[in-house]
Design an enzyme around this catalytic site. Structure first.
Site, short mmCIF file in Angstrom:
data_model
loop_
_atom_site.label_atom_id
_atom_site.label_comp_id
_atom_site.label_asym_id
_atom_site.label_seq_id
_atom_site.Cartn_x
_atom_site.Cartn_y
_atom_site.Cartn_z
N ASP A 26 -8.36 8.25 8.25
CA ASP A 26 -9.41 7.30 7.85
C ASP A 26 -9.57 6.21 8.91
OD1 ASP A 26 -11.29 6.04 6.02
OD2 ASP A 26 -9.72 4.58 5.56
N THR B 194 -4.01 6.01 7.06
CA THR B 194 -5.01 5.09 6.48
C THR B 194 -4.68 3.65 6.89
OG1 THR B 194 -3.68 5.01 4.45
CG2 THR B 194 -5.56 6.51 4.46
N ALA B 195 -3.84 3.50 7.92
CA ALA B 195 -3.41 2.15 8.31
C ALA B 195 -4.23 1.66 9.51
CB ALA B 195 -1.93 2.16 8.62
N ARG B 196 -3.81 2.02 10.70
CA ARG B 196 -4.57 1.69 11.90
C ARG B 196 -4.44 2.85 12.89
NH1 ARG B 196 -6.81 -1.52 9.26
NH2 ARG B 196 -6.94 -3.78 9.54
N GLU C 280 -12.14 2.82 17.06
CA GLU C 280 -13.24 3.15 16.16
C GLU C 280 -14.40 2.18 16.30
OE1 GLU C 280 -11.82 1.36 11.93
OE2 GLU C 280 -10.60 3.02 12.64
N HIS D 78 -13.10 4.94 8.00
CA HIS D 78 -12.41 3.69 7.63
C HIS D 78 -12.96 3.13 6.31
CE1 HIS D 78 -10.08 0.03 9.36
NE2 HIS D 78 -10.05 0.02 8.04
N ILE D 79 -12.78 3.91 5.25
CA ILE D 79 -13.30 3.49 3.94
C ILE D 79 -12.17 3.23 2.94
CG2 ILE D 79 -15.59 4.55 4.14
CD1 ILE D 79 -14.44 6.92 2.42
N GLY D 80 -10.96 3.00 3.45
CA GLY D 80 -9.82 2.80 2.55
C GLY D 80 -10.10 1.79 1.45
N SER D 81 -10.70 0.67 1.79
CA SER D 81 -10.91 -0.37 0.77
C SER D 81 -12.34 -0.37 0.24
CB SER D 81 -10.59 -1.75 1.39
OG SER D 81 -11.43 -2.01 2.50
N ILE E 117 0.85 -1.20 0.00
CA ILE E 117 0.00 0.00 0.00
C ILE E 117 0.88 1.25 0.00
CG2 ILE E 117 -1.75 1.30 1.27
CD1 ILE E 117 -2.83 -1.42 2.29
C1 DGY Z 1 -7.95 -3.99 6.04
O1 DGY Z 1 -8.13 -4.73 5.07
O2 DGY Z 1 -7.14 -4.25 6.94
C2 DGY Z 1 -8.79 -2.77 6.08
O3 DGY Z 1 -8.40 -1.89 7.05
C3 DGY Z 1 -10.24 -3.14 6.26
O4 DGY Z 1 -10.40 -3.66 7.54
#
Ligand code: DGY
Length: 320
Positions: free
Chosen positions: A264, A238-240, A269, A287-290, A160
Site C-alpha cells: 500500500d 502498509t507502513a512506509r 510514491e 496508500h489508502i491505509g487510513s 497498528i
Molecule cells: C499516516 O498517517 O502516516 C498515513 O500513512 C497517512 O499518511
C-alpha cells in the site's frame, strides 16, 4: 495574534474537517489541493500561527527555519512524521503533533486486504474477470498461498501492528513479532517475541511491515534479510515504502523466493518503482491505509484537538 489563530492547511481536507477549521480559525485552505514545494510552504507560512500539514509535505529544517516567530505548532494529519524535521521544530520551540490511534483499525484492515489480496491473487483475478478472460471454473486455476495456520511475522508491534495481530488471530494465523522492546504480557498475548529481525524473518511465512520510517528501519528488508524468509513467503507493507529495498524485493518476486507482495506504500510514491506494476504476483494499492470516511474525519479532528489545546494554552493531546 488576531481574534482567531491563523492556520495554513497544506492539503484539501474532508468537508467536516475543513468546516470546523474554518469555523474556529482564520484558515488558509487549499481547495485545489496543490502540492507545496519546500519553498512554497515556507512562503505560505508567512503571517501564520500554526501549520496543519500532511504526510509527504516537505516540512524540512530549512522550511522550519524560515517560518515566522508567530508559528507555534505544526499539526500533521498523519501518524508518521518522517516528513517533519522534528528536532528543528523543537529547537525553535514549535510543538509538533500527529494523529496516533485513530487510524489503527483502518490501516490494519488494509494490511489484511494486502495480505489476502497478495496470497489469494486478488488483483490477478479481478483483471481476468474484467478482461473477459475467465473461461470457467478450473480445479487448478489461480491457486494461491494458504493463510490458515501460517506464521505471520509483524515487524513493528506498535498500535497498528497489534491491530494487525488481532485480525490475523481471527484468520487462525500464529503471530510472531519483533519490536524495539518486548511487549508487556497484556499486550503481547499469545504473540511470539523475537529479539532480532533475523529470527523473526526466519519464522515469517507472511511478513507484515508496521514500523515507522527512521534511519534505523530504512531499507531494512534487503536481499540479505529476504534470503532468511521461508521460500514462498508473502510480504505486506502498509507502513512506509522506504523500509523495503525495491531491487531486492523485485528480484525475490521474480525468482519466487517471495511468492507475492501486497503493498500500500512505496518509496517515492506516487512514482513507484514501475517493475511492481509489471509483476503478476503483486497486489498494489495507492496508500489508502487510513482512507475510510470515519478515519479521515477522526484524523482531522485529532489535528484540530491539538490546535485547540495549543491555542488555549493546554497541553496538546498528541505531542511528538
Ligand atoms: C499516516 O498517517 O502516516 C498515513 O500513512 C497517512 O499518511
Amino acid at each position: 495574534m488576531p481574534d482567531k489563530p491563523r492556520i495554513l492547511c497544506t492539503r484539501r481536507m474532508p468537508p467536516n474537517v475543513e468546516e470546523r477549521l474554518a469555523r474556529d480559525y482564520h484558515a488558509t485552505l487549499n481547495p485545489e489541493d496543490r502540492i507545496y514545494s519546500a519553498q512554497g510552504l515556507a512562503d505560505a507560512g508567512e503571517g501564520k500561527d500554526g501549520i496543519f500539514c500532511a504526510g509527504g509535505d516537505p516540512v524540512t529544517a530549512e522550511v522550519i527555519g524560515r517560518l515566522p516567530e508567530s508559528v507555534g505548532i505544526i499539526a500533521t494529519y498523519s501518524v508518521g512524521y518522517e516528513h517533519v524535521a522534528v528536532e528543528a521544530a523543537r529547537a525553535r520551540g514549535i510543538v509538533v503533533t500527529n494523529t496516533p490511534d485513530v487510524l489503527n483499525d483502518a490501516t490494519a484492515d488494509v494490511a489484511m486486504l494486502c495480505l489476502l489480496g497478495a496470497a489469494r491473487r486478488g488483483a490477478e483475478g479481478d483483471r481476468m474477470v474484467r478482461a473477459g478472460e475467465w473461461v470457467g471454473w478450473d480445479s487448478t486455476m489461480m491457486l494461491g498461498v494458504h493463510v490458515t495456520g501460517k506464521r505471520l511475522g509483524i515487524f513493528g508491534m506498535g498500535r497498528i501492528g497489534r491491530a494487525v495481530a488481532r485480525r490475523a488471530r481471527g484468520f487462525d494465523m500464529e503471530v510472531h513479532y519483533n519490536n524495539r522492546t518486548r511487549l508487556p504480557p497484556e499486550l503481547e498475548g499469545d504473540a511470539i517475541w523475537h529479539d532480532t529481525v533475523e529470527s523473526l524473518l526466519a519464522a515469517s511465512d507472511f511478513l507484515s511491515i508496521n514500523a515507522p520510517s527512521t534511519p534505523e528501519t530504512r531499507k531494512f528488508l534487503d536481499a540479505e534479510r529476504i534470503a532468511l524468509l521461508p521460500d514462498g513467503a508473502v510480504v505486506v507493507n502498509t507502513a512506509r515504502g522506504d523500509l523495503v529495498d525495491d531491487d531486492a524485493l523485485v528480484d525475490a518476486l521474480h525468482s519466487g523466493k517471495v511468492a507475492a507482495a501486497g503493498l500500500d506504500v512505496f518509496a517515492g510514491e506516487p512514482n513507484l518503482d514501475p517493475r511492481y506494476r509489471e509483476l503478476a504476483n503483486t497486489f498494489l494499492l495507492p496508500h489508502i491505509g487510513s482512507a475510510s470516511h470515519e478515519t479521515r474525519d477522526a484524523m482531522g479532528y485529532c489535528c484540530l484537538d491539538n490546535l485547540d489545546a495549543f491555542f488555549a494554552g493546554r497541553p496538546c493531546p498528541n505531542p511528538i
